[in-house]
Design a protein around this motif. Structure first.
Motif, mmCIF file in Angstrom:
data_model
loop_
_atom_site.group_PDB
_atom_site.id
_atom_site.type_symbol
_atom_site.label_atom_id
_atom_site.label_comp_id
_atom_site.label_asym_id
_atom_site.label_seq_id
_atom_site.Cartn_x
_atom_site.Cartn_y
_atom_site.Cartn_z
ATOM 1 N N GLY A 23 0.555 -0.921 -0.387
ATOM 2 C CA GLY A 23 -0.520 -0.130 0.296
ATOM 3 C C GLY A 23 0.905 1.280 -0.042
ATOM 4 O O GLY A 23 2.202 0.975 0.473
ATOM 5 N N ARG A 24 0.256 2.438 -0.008
ATOM 6 C CA ARG A 24 0.695 3.906 -0.396
ATOM 7 C C ARG A 24 0.890 4.940 0.741
ATOM 8 O O ARG A 24 -0.780 4.594 0.345
ATOM 9 C CB ARG A 24 1.229 4.474 -2.190
ATOM 10 C CG ARG A 24 1.663 5.394 -1.808
ATOM 11 C CD ARG A 24 1.486 5.828 -2.734
ATOM 12 N NE ARG A 24 2.415 5.252 -3.965
ATOM 13 C CZ ARG A 24 3.417 5.668 -4.420
ATOM 14 N NH1 ARG A 24 4.212 5.981 -4.115
ATOM 15 N NH2 ARG A 24 3.724 4.717 -5.055
ATOM 16 N N ALA A 25 0.728 4.525 1.010
ATOM 17 C CA ALA A 25 0.374 6.160 2.728
ATOM 18 C C ALA A 25 0.016 7.588 1.744
ATOM 19 O O ALA A 25 0.705 7.949 1.169
ATOM 20 C CB ALA A 25 1.402 6.044 3.768
ATOM 21 N N LEU A 26 -1.245 7.905 2.330
ATOM 22 C CA LEU A 26 -1.961 8.866 1.684
ATOM 23 C C LEU A 26 -1.251 10.410 2.885
ATOM 24 O O LEU A 26 -2.057 10.862 1.919
ATOM 25 C CB LEU A 26 -3.491 8.886 1.160
ATOM 26 C CG LEU A 26 -3.438 8.071 0.120
ATOM 27 C CD1 LEU A 26 -4.591 7.763 -0.093
ATOM 28 C CD2 LEU A 26 -2.561 7.943 -1.096
ATOM 29 N N ASP A 27 -0.989 10.098 3.578
ATOM 30 C CA ASP A 27 -0.873 10.852 5.291
ATOM 31 C C ASP A 27 0.049 10.377 5.619
ATOM 32 O O ASP A 27 0.161 9.919 5.373
ATOM 33 C CB ASP A 27 -2.595 10.686 6.296
ATOM 34 C CG ASP A 27 -3.896 11.007 5.174
ATOM 35 O OD1 ASP A 27 -3.628 11.952 4.533
ATOM 36 O OD2 ASP A 27 -4.584 10.364 5.771
ATOM 37 N N ASP A 28 0.969 11.690 6.633
ATOM 38 C CA ASP A 28 1.997 11.315 7.789
ATOM 39 C C ASP A 28 1.187 10.370 8.515
ATOM 40 O O ASP A 28 -0.106 10.778 9.260
ATOM 41 C CB ASP A 28 2.579 12.211 8.163
ATOM 42 C CG ASP A 28 3.304 13.067 7.347
ATOM 43 O OD1 ASP A 28 4.208 12.706 5.939
ATOM 44 O OD2 ASP A 28 3.558 14.536 7.217
ATOM 45 N N ALA A 29 2.129 9.725 9.766
ATOM 46 C CA ALA A 29 1.157 8.923 10.396
ATOM 47 C C ALA A 29 1.612 8.558 11.855
ATOM 48 O O ALA A 29 3.538 8.132 11.115
ATOM 49 C CB ALA A 29 0.291 7.895 10.229
ATOM 50 N N ALA A 30 1.511 8.649 12.524
ATOM 51 C CA ALA A 30 2.502 8.007 14.049
ATOM 52 C C ALA A 30 1.791 6.764 14.523
ATOM 53 O O ALA A 30 0.949 6.488 14.165
ATOM 54 C CB ALA A 30 2.700 8.756 15.568
ATOM 55 N N ALA A 31 2.326 6.102 15.321
ATOM 56 C CA ALA A 31 1.387 4.113 15.668
ATOM 57 C C ALA A 31 0.652 5.298 16.193
ATOM 58 O O ALA A 31 0.411 5.533 17.020
ATOM 59 C CB ALA A 31 2.930 4.165 16.294
ATOM 60 N N GLY A 32 -0.571 4.628 16.347
ATOM 61 C CA GLY A 32 -1.484 4.649 16.216
ATOM 62 C C GLY A 32 -2.348 5.780 15.946
ATOM 63 O O GLY A 32 -4.110 5.208 16.133
ATOM 64 N N ASP A 33 -2.274 6.081 14.706
ATOM 65 C CA ASP A 33 -3.213 6.538 13.996
ATOM 66 C C ASP A 33 -4.001 5.751 13.174
ATOM 67 O O ASP A 33 -3.344 5.182 12.406
ATOM 68 C CB ASP A 33 -2.294 8.068 13.121
ATOM 69 C CG ASP A 33 -1.182 9.032 14.233
ATOM 70 O OD1 ASP A 33 -2.092 8.579 15.357
ATOM 71 O OD2 ASP A 33 -1.220 9.509 13.788
ATOM 72 N N THR A 34 -4.895 6.251 12.375
ATOM 73 C CA THR A 34 -5.097 6.352 11.382
ATOM 74 C C THR A 34 -5.356 7.068 10.467
ATOM 75 O O THR A 34 -6.164 8.073 9.996
ATOM 76 C CB THR A 34 -7.424 6.633 11.824
ATOM 77 O OG1 THR A 34 -7.125 5.390 12.911
ATOM 78 C CG2 THR A 34 -7.712 5.706 10.522
ATOM 79 N N ILE A 35 -5.136 6.729 9.225
ATOM 80 C CA ILE A 35 -4.970 7.021 8.071
ATOM 81 C C ILE A 35 -5.315 6.205 6.731
ATOM 82 O O ILE A 35 -6.121 5.259 7.067
ATOM 83 C CB ILE A 35 -3.363 7.228 7.998
ATOM 84 C CG1 ILE A 35 -2.584 5.908 7.649
ATOM 85 C CG2 ILE A 35 -2.361 8.296 8.529
ATOM 86 C CD1 ILE A 35 -1.455 5.739 7.024
ATOM 87 N N ARG A 36 -5.579 6.962 5.856
ATOM 88 C CA ARG A 36 -5.606 6.330 3.989
ATOM 89 C C ARG A 36 -4.875 5.822 3.733
ATOM 90 O O ARG A 36 -2.824 6.145 3.381
ATOM 91 C CB ARG A 36 -6.256 7.040 3.748
ATOM 92 C CG ARG A 36 -7.672 8.362 3.626
ATOM 93 C CD ARG A 36 -8.659 8.863 3.525
ATOM 94 N NE ARG A 36 -7.551 10.549 2.170
ATOM 95 C CZ ARG A 36 -7.920 10.523 1.565
ATOM 96 N NH1 ARG A 36 -8.417 9.833 0.560
ATOM 97 N NH2 ARG A 36 -6.629 11.212 0.771
ATOM 98 N N VAL A 37 -4.638 4.370 2.829
ATOM 99 C CA VAL A 37 -3.888 4.064 2.320
ATOM 100 C C VAL A 37 -4.741 3.094 1.268
ATOM 101 O O VAL A 37 -4.902 3.142 0.970
ATOM 102 C CB VAL A 37 -3.159 2.202 3.473
ATOM 103 C CG1 VAL A 37 -2.252 2.041 2.172
ATOM 104 C CG2 VAL A 37 -2.335 3.410 4.176
ATOM 105 N N MET A 38 -3.526 3.354 0.114
ATOM 106 C CA MET A 38 -3.871 2.933 -1.221
ATOM 107 C C MET A 38 -3.668 1.324 -1.498
ATOM 108 O O MET A 38 -2.565 1.597 -1.502
ATOM 109 C CB MET A 38 -3.581 3.985 -2.700
ATOM 110 C CG MET A 38 -4.086 3.421 -3.985
ATOM 111 S SD MET A 38 -3.315 4.892 -5.241
ATOM 112 C CE MET A 38 -4.276 5.438 -5.082
ATOM 113 N N ASN A 39 -4.173 0.428 -1.413
ATOM 114 C CA ASN A 39 -3.840 -0.512 -1.513
ATOM 115 C C ASN A 39 -3.363 -0.726 -3.626
ATOM 116 O O ASN A 39 -4.145 0.180 -4.963
ATOM 117 C CB ASN A 39 -5.725 -1.226 -1.842
ATOM 118 C CG ASN A 39 -5.234 -2.825 -2.398
ATOM 119 O OD1 ASN A 39 -4.125 -3.453 -2.846
ATOM 120 N ND2 ASN A 39 -6.384 -4.399 -1.967
ATOM 121 N N MET A 40 -2.773 -1.188 -3.990
ATOM 122 C CA MET A 40 -1.887 -1.416 -4.800
ATOM 123 C C MET A 40 -1.876 -1.854 -6.093
ATOM 124 O O MET A 40 -2.621 -1.711 -7.078
ATOM 125 C CB MET A 40 0.312 -1.092 -4.532
ATOM 126 C CG MET A 40 0.735 0.422 -3.927
ATOM 127 S SD MET A 40 0.192 1.693 -4.347
ATOM 128 C CE MET A 40 0.503 1.963 -5.983
#
Length: 138
Positions: free
Chosen positions: A101-118
């Protein structure tokens, strides 16, 4: 009595002011703070006084040398950067699917982010784990 208190504070400033933490050098945004980056300064200004609240945190903004540290200037260290490739995991019972996947946002442990399934080119919501993998939210 008041004059005596003013005189005591003038002669011994440590009684009236608590030491606060300040940057020992200029800390660019994104720097993870170590013990060597901090120094204690006496002053009437507000700021963090406990080194454990700052060590290991990441700066949100550039903090110039001598400036007192505030909690609002710090954030948990980022494990995932925007556009970074990571392992995306979907788990439901005994079924476990792993893909890239490709992260669409910055994140720390425990954060919820959007990820693109490649594989499918769809965006999903995932929680970032401490090892940098992203677990798809169900």
């Amino acid at each position: 009595m008041r004059a005596l208190l003013v005189l005591a504070l003038a002669l011994c400033p440590a009684l009236g002011e608590a030491a606060v933490l300040a940057a020992a050098r200029t800390l660019p945004a994104g720097t993870v703070i170590t013990a060597g980056d901090l120094r204690a300064v006496d002053g009437g200004r507000a700021g963090l006084s406990d080194p454990s609240a700052a060590i290991g945190m990441q700066t949100r903004i550039t903090i110039y040398e001598g400036r007192p540290l505030h909690a609002s200037m710090l954030q948990p260290p980022r494990l995932v950067n925007r556009n970074q490739m990571l392992r995306l995991v979907f788990q439901h019972g005994a079924l476990r699917i792993e893909t890239e996947g490709r992260a669409l946002d910055d994140a720390a442990a425990g954060d919820t982010i959007r990820v693109m399934n490649m594989a499918s080119r769809t965006a999903v919501t995932a929680r970032v784990m401490s090892d940098g993998t992203a677990i798809v939210a169900q």
